[in-house]
Design a protein around this motif. Structure first.
Motif, mmCIF file in Angstrom:
data_model
loop_
_atom_site.group_PDB
_atom_site.id
_atom_site.type_symbol
_atom_site.label_atom_id
_atom_site.label_comp_id
_atom_site.label_asym_id
_atom_site.label_seq_id
_atom_site.Cartn_x
_atom_site.Cartn_y
_atom_site.Cartn_z
ATOM 1 N N LEU A 131 -30.171 -23.522 10.431
ATOM 2 C CA LEU A 131 -31.242 -23.993 9.561
ATOM 3 C C LEU A 131 -31.276 -23.265 8.223
ATOM 4 O O LEU A 131 -31.646 -23.841 7.206
ATOM 5 N N LYS B 133 -38.669 -29.434 -2.205
ATOM 6 C CA LYS B 133 -39.989 -28.931 -1.808
ATOM 7 C C LYS B 133 -41.092 -29.943 -2.111
ATOM 8 O O LYS B 133 -42.127 -29.948 -1.445
ATOM 9 N N PHE C 107 -41.783 -33.934 11.130
ATOM 10 C CA PHE C 107 -40.842 -33.229 12.003
ATOM 11 C C PHE C 107 -40.917 -33.755 13.431
ATOM 12 O O PHE C 107 -42.002 -33.962 13.978
ATOM 13 N N LEU D 17 -31.729 -25.992 5.324
ATOM 14 C CA LEU D 17 -33.096 -26.207 4.842
ATOM 15 C C LEU D 17 -33.269 -25.923 3.351
ATOM 16 O O LEU D 17 -34.053 -26.618 2.678
ATOM 17 N N GLN E 144 -40.659 -27.056 12.118
ATOM 18 C CA GLN E 144 -41.755 -26.979 11.148
ATOM 19 C C GLN E 144 -41.938 -25.550 10.631
ATOM 20 O O GLN E 144 -42.081 -25.316 9.427
ATOM 21 N N LYS F 148 -39.729 -23.050 10.651
ATOM 22 C CA LYS F 148 -38.572 -22.643 9.847
ATOM 23 C C LYS F 148 -38.609 -23.306 8.470
ATOM 24 O O LYS F 148 -38.290 -22.685 7.451
ATOM 25 N N ALA F 149 -38.996 -24.575 8.450
ATOM 26 C CA ALA F 149 -39.056 -25.298 7.184
ATOM 27 C C ALA F 149 -40.100 -24.695 6.247
ATOM 28 O O ALA F 149 -39.888 -24.628 5.028
ATOM 29 N N LEU G 273 -41.160 -26.108 2.729
ATOM 30 C CA LEU G 273 -41.115 -27.517 3.116
ATOM 31 C C LEU G 273 -42.281 -27.764 4.067
ATOM 32 O O LEU G 273 -42.309 -27.205 5.167
ATOM 33 N N TYR H 232 -42.934 -34.116 4.778
ATOM 34 C CA TYR H 232 -42.027 -34.007 5.918
ATOM 35 C C TYR H 232 -42.714 -34.409 7.219
ATOM 36 O O TYR H 232 -43.900 -34.115 7.429
#
Length: 406
Positions: free
Chosen positions: A330, A339, A345, A334, A360, A362-363, A368, A343
């Motif tokens: 990721l 940005k 997920f 990512l 979510q 990690k994003a 994000l 999103y």
């Protein structure tokens, strides 16, 4: 067993990389050779094109099949993974293998498969070779599953070998440098068999040149040699490179084999890939107003091109319906995503799917922002409800995401 019983047995009884990941990977061709001998070597009855590469090998294989079909040949096409039905992997002139052939093949050889611990992929390769030989195809396009050197398809001696490109993917199996991965992909280059390289870098070109020289194999770098281009119904920006690879391969086929493909065949083949072969999931539009595109790009190299193409679209707000598998790096992919987008997920509906809440979290580290949904259909429906006609929705991150939407 009926067809569904047969498929369930293949999926559940023996390892399948598509679903289970690392435990299904075999670094050995022993079983592939043993199975070929058991089947009386159907691969030796086939004239083949062997296609490897990190990205684009599926599109390239389908383009080649379409062109050869337009030239009037009976064309076998073996690819992986499938999106909706296992039979997508094995086609002749765009028609999927029959359920009965699959049932009969597995039933006839099931005891052998069990006694020799055949993997899902090995069985499927054996099935494809047997089907193409039985059906007496004029030529078979064989896509590598992973890597090349140790892939179960690498028991063939093709008319020509093709390597589309090299990127960092499946590094836990193939190595974590471009040179190491190129070495694995170059494993399909056979002595005295010409090889087409679609794209290369300063790291990968010497690997290909060395391997070709060892086997006295003529090598062609399509990106340097092909200057013309033809329109195609595959309209992703990344297809520019794949088309060059196809054109170079057709040129070599015409020059070095008995196959005859005219420029008209090539142009028609590139224009009618979807109709001729049934390919799905490559910059495929599934809705208008808002425009919705799904694409199977899932690693850095593929996503970079797709995301650049998205930015060239005209839209008000950008929406991403996103899901990945649990071994995806990721931190590599990512940062590529914009940005200023919404999103949605989700977890792909397979054991390897990464939990959507983890995605979510990690994003969010890369700014994000988005919500978690229990299914991709729910995520997609929410994106449609939230979007206005001038918005753009992208569905991707994994082949399995696209499979659930189509």
């Amino acid at each position: 067993m009926n067809y569904q019983d047969t498929i369930n047995w293949m999926f559940n009884q023996l390892p399948m990389y598509q679903l289970q990941g690392a435990q299904a990977y075999k670094k050995d061709l022993t079983n592939a050779h043993r199975l070929a001998a058991h089947l009386n070597h159907p691969e030796k009855q086939l004239k083949c094109i062997h296609v490897a590469g990190t990205n684009g090998k599926g599109s390239t294989s389908h383009m080649l099949a379409s062109v050869l079909q337009e030239a009037g040949y009976k064309v076998g096409l073996y690819t992986s993974p499938h999106l909706k039905d296992f039979r997508e992997r094995i086609k002749i002139n765009g028609i999927e293998i029959s359920e009965k052939f699959v049932e009969d093949f597995i039933t006839e050889h099931q005891i052998f498969f069990e006694a020799n611990d055949m993997s899902f992929f090995e069985m499927t390769v054996g099935l494809a070779f047997d089907y193409f030989a039985t059906s007496k195809v004029d030529i078979a396009i064989i896509e590598v599953g992973m890597g090349g050197r140790l892939d179960a398809t690498n028991i063939i001696t093709p008319l020509v070998s093709v390597v589309t490109n090299i990127g960092l993917d499946h590094t836990q199996f193939l190595g974590n440098t471009l040179e190491a991965i190129a070495f694995e992909k170059a494993g399909i280059i056979k002595p005295n068999i010409p090889v087409i390289i679609g794209e290369y870098t300063s790291e990968t070109k010497p690997v290909f040149l060395t391997k070709a020289k060892e086997g006295n194999s003529e090598i062609y770098f399509a990106s340097d040699l092909i200057t013309e281009s033809y329109p195609s119904d595959l309209i992703g920006d990344y297809q520019i490179h794949n088309k060059k690879t196809v054109l170079q391969t057709i040129e070599v086929l015409n020059k070095q084999t008995e196959f005859e493909i005219t420029p008209q065949n090539t142009q028609a083949g590139l224009l009618h890939v979807v109709k001729n072969t049934g390919l799905q999931g490559r910059w495929q539009q599934i809705h208008t107003a808002p425009k919705v595109i799904c694409d199977t790009a899932h690693n850095k190299n593929g996503l970079e091109i797709v995301l650049k193409q998205i930015q060239n679209e005209k839209f008000n707000t950008l929406h991403f319906v996103l899901g990945v598998v649990n071994d995806k790096d990721l931190e590599e992919i990512l940062p590529l995503f914009p940005k200023n987008a919404k999103y949605y997920f989700c977890k792909p509906n397979i054991p390897r799917g990464l939990d959507a809440s983890i995605l979510q979290q990690k994003a969010a580290l890369f700014a994000l922002q988005g919500e978690v949904y229990i299914s991709f259909s729910e995520a997609y429906q929410n994106s449609l409800q939230n979007a206005v006609e001038t918005d753009f929705i992208y569905i991707g991150g994994s082949t399995f995401v696209v499979a659930e939407i189509l």
